[in-house]
Design a protein around this motif. Sequence first.
Motif, short mmCIF file in Angstrom:
data_model
loop_
_atom_site.label_atom_id
_atom_site.label_comp_id
_atom_site.label_asym_id
_atom_site.label_seq_id
_atom_site.Cartn_x
_atom_site.Cartn_y
_atom_site.Cartn_z
N HIS A 250 0.79 -1.24 0.00
CA HIS A 250 0.00 0.00 0.00
C HIS A 250 0.82 1.28 0.00
O HIS A 250 0.39 2.28 -0.55
CB HIS A 250 -0.92 0.02 1.23
CG HIS A 250 -2.15 -0.78 1.03
ND1 HIS A 250 -3.40 -0.21 0.88
CD2 HIS A 250 -2.35 -2.11 0.93
CE1 HIS A 250 -4.29 -1.17 0.69
NE2 HIS A 250 -3.69 -2.32 0.73
N GLU A 278 0.29 12.40 -8.30
CA GLU A 278 -0.38 11.13 -7.95
C GLU A 278 0.54 9.91 -8.05
O GLU A 278 0.11 8.85 -8.48
CB GLU A 278 -1.62 10.90 -8.82
CG GLU A 278 -2.74 11.89 -8.57
CD GLU A 278 -4.01 11.56 -9.35
OE1 GLU A 278 -4.12 10.46 -9.90
OE2 GLU A 278 -4.90 12.43 -9.39
N ASN B 288 -4.87 -6.19 1.80
CA ASN B 288 -5.51 -5.29 2.75
C ASN B 288 -5.71 -6.09 4.03
O ASN B 288 -5.53 -7.31 4.03
CB ASN B 288 -6.85 -4.84 2.19
CG ASN B 288 -7.35 -3.58 2.86
OD1 ASN B 288 -6.82 -3.14 3.88
ND2 ASN B 288 -8.39 -3.02 2.30
N ASP B 313 -9.55 3.13 -2.44
CA ASP B 313 -9.19 2.98 -1.03
C ASP B 313 -7.73 2.61 -0.83
O ASP B 313 -7.16 2.88 0.22
CB ASP B 313 -10.04 1.86 -0.38
CG ASP B 313 -11.42 2.36 -0.04
OD1 ASP B 313 -11.66 3.57 -0.19
OD2 ASP B 313 -12.27 1.53 0.36
N PHE B 314 -7.15 1.98 -1.84
CA PHE B 314 -5.81 1.42 -1.71
C PHE B 314 -4.81 2.44 -1.17
O PHE B 314 -3.99 2.13 -0.31
CB PHE B 314 -5.35 0.90 -3.08
CG PHE B 314 -4.03 0.18 -3.04
CD1 PHE B 314 -3.96 -1.15 -2.70
CD2 PHE B 314 -2.85 0.84 -3.34
CE1 PHE B 314 -2.75 -1.82 -2.67
CE2 PHE B 314 -1.64 0.18 -3.31
CZ PHE B 314 -1.59 -1.15 -2.97
N SER B 315 -4.88 3.67 -1.69
CA SER B 315 -3.87 4.67 -1.31
C SER B 315 -4.46 5.74 -0.40
O SER B 315 -3.86 6.80 -0.22
CB SER B 315 -3.28 5.31 -2.56
OG SER B 315 -4.30 5.99 -3.27
N TYR B 316 -5.63 5.45 0.20
CA TYR B 316 -6.30 6.48 1.00
C TYR B 316 -5.48 6.87 2.24
O TYR B 316 -5.04 6.04 3.00
CB TYR B 316 -7.68 5.99 1.45
CG TYR B 316 -8.42 7.02 2.26
CD1 TYR B 316 -9.19 7.99 1.64
CD2 TYR B 316 -8.28 7.06 3.65
CE1 TYR B 316 -9.84 8.97 2.37
CE2 TYR B 316 -8.92 8.05 4.39
CZ TYR B 316 -9.69 8.99 3.76
OH TYR B 316 -10.31 9.98 4.48
N ILE B 317 -5.25 8.15 2.39
CA ILE B 317 -4.75 8.66 3.66
C ILE B 317 -5.67 9.82 4.05
O ILE B 317 -6.46 10.27 3.22
CB ILE B 317 -3.27 9.14 3.63
CG1 ILE B 317 -3.00 10.04 2.44
CG2 ILE B 317 -2.33 7.98 3.65
CD1 ILE B 317 -1.60 10.63 2.43
N HIS B 318 -5.56 10.27 5.27
CA HIS B 318 -6.43 11.34 5.73
C HIS B 318 -6.44 12.47 4.71
O HIS B 318 -5.39 12.99 4.36
CB HIS B 318 -5.95 11.85 7.08
CG HIS B 318 -6.71 13.06 7.53
ND1 HIS B 318 -8.07 13.02 7.72
CD2 HIS B 318 -6.33 14.32 7.78
CE1 HIS B 318 -8.48 14.22 8.09
NE2 HIS B 318 -7.45 15.02 8.14
N VAL B 322 -4.38 8.99 -2.65
CA VAL B 322 -3.18 9.55 -3.28
C VAL B 322 -3.30 9.50 -4.80
O VAL B 322 -2.80 10.35 -5.51
CB VAL B 322 -1.92 8.78 -2.81
CG1 VAL B 322 -0.69 9.17 -3.62
CG2 VAL B 322 -1.66 9.05 -1.32
N ARG B 323 -4.01 8.46 -5.30
CA ARG B 323 -4.17 8.30 -6.75
C ARG B 323 -5.64 8.27 -7.13
O ARG B 323 -6.19 7.22 -7.47
CB ARG B 323 -3.50 7.00 -7.22
CG ARG B 323 -2.00 7.09 -7.25
CD ARG B 323 -1.35 5.75 -7.57
NE ARG B 323 -0.19 5.60 -6.72
CZ ARG B 323 -0.14 4.78 -5.68
NH1 ARG B 323 -1.15 3.99 -5.40
NH2 ARG B 323 0.94 4.74 -4.94
N PRO B 324 -6.30 9.43 -7.10
CA PRO B 324 -7.73 9.43 -7.43
C PRO B 324 -8.02 9.16 -8.91
O PRO B 324 -9.12 8.74 -9.23
CB PRO B 324 -8.20 10.83 -7.01
CG PRO B 324 -6.98 11.64 -6.84
CD PRO B 324 -5.82 10.74 -6.62
N SER B 325 -7.07 9.37 -9.78
CA SER B 325 -7.40 9.20 -11.20
C SER B 325 -7.07 7.79 -11.69
O SER B 325 -6.04 7.20 -11.33
CB SER B 325 -6.65 10.22 -12.06
OG SER B 325 -5.30 9.85 -12.20
#
Lengths: 279, 380
Positions: A250, A278, B288, B313-318, B322-325
Motif C-alpha cells: 500500500h 499522484e 488489505n 481505497d488502496f492509497s487512502y490517507i487522511h 493519493v491516486r484518485p485518477s
Amino acid sequence: MSDQNVNPMLPDNFSISRIKTETDDTFTLELQPSKGILNLDFEPGQFNMLYVFGVGEIPISISGDPCSKDKLVHTTRVVGTVTKAMRKLRIGDQVGVRGPYGNPWPVELAKGKDVILVAGGIGLAPIRPVINHIIANRGDYNNVVLLYGTRTPQDILYPKEIAKWSEVHNILSFVTVDRAVGEWDGNVGVVTKLVARAPFDPHNAVAMACGPEVMMRFTILEMQKRGIPDESIFVSTERNMKCGIGMCGHCQFGAEFVCKDGPVFRYDKIAKLFEVWEV
Amino acid sequence: MEKKKKKYEKQLILPAGEFDVFLQALNKAGYEIIGPTVEDQAIVFDTITSSSELPTGWTDEQNAGSYRLHKTEENLFFDFNVSPHSWKKRLHLANLLLWQAKTNGSGFSIAESNGNIPKQAFLGVRSCDAAAIEKQDKIFLQGDYIDTAYKSRRDQTLIITVNCSKAGGNCFCTSMETGPYAKSGYDLSLTEIKKNGRYFFYLEIGSDEGASVLAGMPALEEASVDDDSFVRDKMREVSKMMKKNVDTTDIKSLFYDNYDNSIWTKIAERCMNCANCTMVCPTCFCTNVEDVTDLTGAEAERWRRWDSCFTMDFSYIHGGSVRPSAANRYRHWITHKFAAWHDQFDESGCVGCGRCITWCPVGIDITQEIQNLRKSKTPV
C-alpha cells in the motif's frame, strides 16, 4: 533483524498507563507492556502499528524520548475510525503494538552541524524524539532551530516543552499560526516563511521536515533558496500502510516502500517523485 | 538450484502409460496432488488422484479478453497454457485469518490461528508460474521479516513444472526470460513428448525432495542423447511460436521518464478499474487487512485479503486517495511491474504469462500498451 519464526503480523499487548489531552483533536498515550519486559528501543522517526481491539490498526509515529526506555509514547490526532476509538480508551485499557518500523531521522549525520527542524501540525510529534535526543547530547550539535506551524494558537502541541527547549536547552524556536485568535501576538502565516529567519550555516546543516506534503514542498524550496544541498534535507512522508514491513504494497511511493525505506527520506533520493502528480 | 541440478544431471523417461504410477508415488510420499482438470469450461487446478482427471485432449485458446477451451486431436495431458488462476492462491492466500482475539477484563488476548498445512504437490506448473513463485518467495521469504503464513505453505510444497509444448495466444515468457523451458524453481520438471509412436515424459530432477518421490516408484530408464536434443529443439520451436513480445531494453527508464505521458489517460478511457489483472497476476502481492468482531464485540478477528492498487481505497490517507485518477492507478500498476520492481527486487515483476490480457474485460493488452508507450515516448 527480527526473529524470522515469529509472525510479524502478531501485535504485543500494551496497557495504557497515562493519557494526556494535548489539544482539541490530539492526545498522547503512554504505553507499557501488559506482561513481561519488552525491548522498547526505537530511533527518532520510527513508528509503531497500533491496534484498537476490533476496530483496526494504524501506523503512528513514536513521539517519546528515545532515552527513556520504560514506556512508549504516541501523540495522535483524531482523524479516522481507529483514532476516534483510540481516544475513547481509558487508563488500564490495552492496545496492540507492532514495531518499531521505518527508517529514522539522521541524528548521527547531524552531529557537529546546525540542525533545522520544520514541523507542521501533528508533524511535531515525530520530530520530538529528535529534540529529546539532541537535548541528551546537546554538545554534539551546533545551532538547533525549530520552526513550527499550526492552525491556531490553541492547536500548538507541547507548548510548555517548546518554551523549555528554548529557555533551558538553547533550541531556538519559532512558532507560527495560520489564524491568530485570542491574545496571540506571535507569528502569523505559513511555517515555510520562517526558514528565511533561521540562523544556520547552509553548508554545515541538516534540515528535517515533517508535516503535510504541501508544507514540505515549500519548505524544500525555502531550504534550497538558503543554499542547503538536497542531500542535507530530510523529509518524513505519509502513505497508506497495512503491514509496516513491506509486504502489503500500500505505501509504495515510486519504488520506495514508505514503511521500510521511509518514512524518513533524504530529499535528493525522492526529489523526482515529488515532481510527479499522484505517484 | 543450479548446484542441485548438477547433482541430478541424468534425465529420465517416464512413459505416459505409467503416469498413474508417478501420481501414486506422490500420494505415497504424502503429497496431495493439485493438478489441472476441466471445470466450468476452464482448466483449473484442483485435487486429483488419477490421470483420468487431467484435461486430456483439451486445449485453451486465449486472446485479449477471451478464453475458450477446444478439443484437440492429440490427446495430450498438458496441451494447454496458463490457467485462469495462478498458483498464488495456494501459497499467498486470497483470504487469510491472521489471528483471533478475545476480550478479558480491560484487555484482550491474541492467538495466532495455526492450521496444520498438508504437503502439496503442484502438478503442471508452467515455467512462467514457477518464475512467479520465485518472485513471490523474494517478497515474502527474504529481508528482515518473513511472512510465516506463506512460508508454512511454501515449505510443504513440491513443484512439478511441465514445460509448454506450444505458446498460447497471450504468452510472452521469452521476452521476460521465464520460459518456455523451466530452468529453475522446480523439484521435478516434465516435458510431454509424443513422437514416432512413443508417448512419454522427459523428466528432470531439481531437488532432493523431487528425487525422493521417484525413489518410491520403479526405476525409470535414462533419457537418450536424442531425447535431450529433441527437447531442446522443441523448446526453441515453442519460443518461436510466441506471438507477443515486450522489448525490455531500458525498460526502467521507459516508465520512469514517462510519468506525464498522455498514454495513461488514453488507457484509462478503456480501463474499468475492475482489478482483474491484479487478481490473476501471479506476482501481484498487495493485501488489505480487515478487522471483524462478533455481535457481542467480545471476539475479534483480523483477516488479510488480496487487494488491488486499482481501487481508490488502496492509497487512502487522511484527506483522500493519493491516486484518485484511473490513469494514474493504471500507471502505478504497470510502472511497478516493469520498472519499480527492478529497484525493489532486482528483477522484473512480470513473467509474461499473459493472464492480465486474457482476463481484462476490455482486452487491454499490456504488450501492446508498452509498444504504444515506446512509440509515443516523451522526448528526453
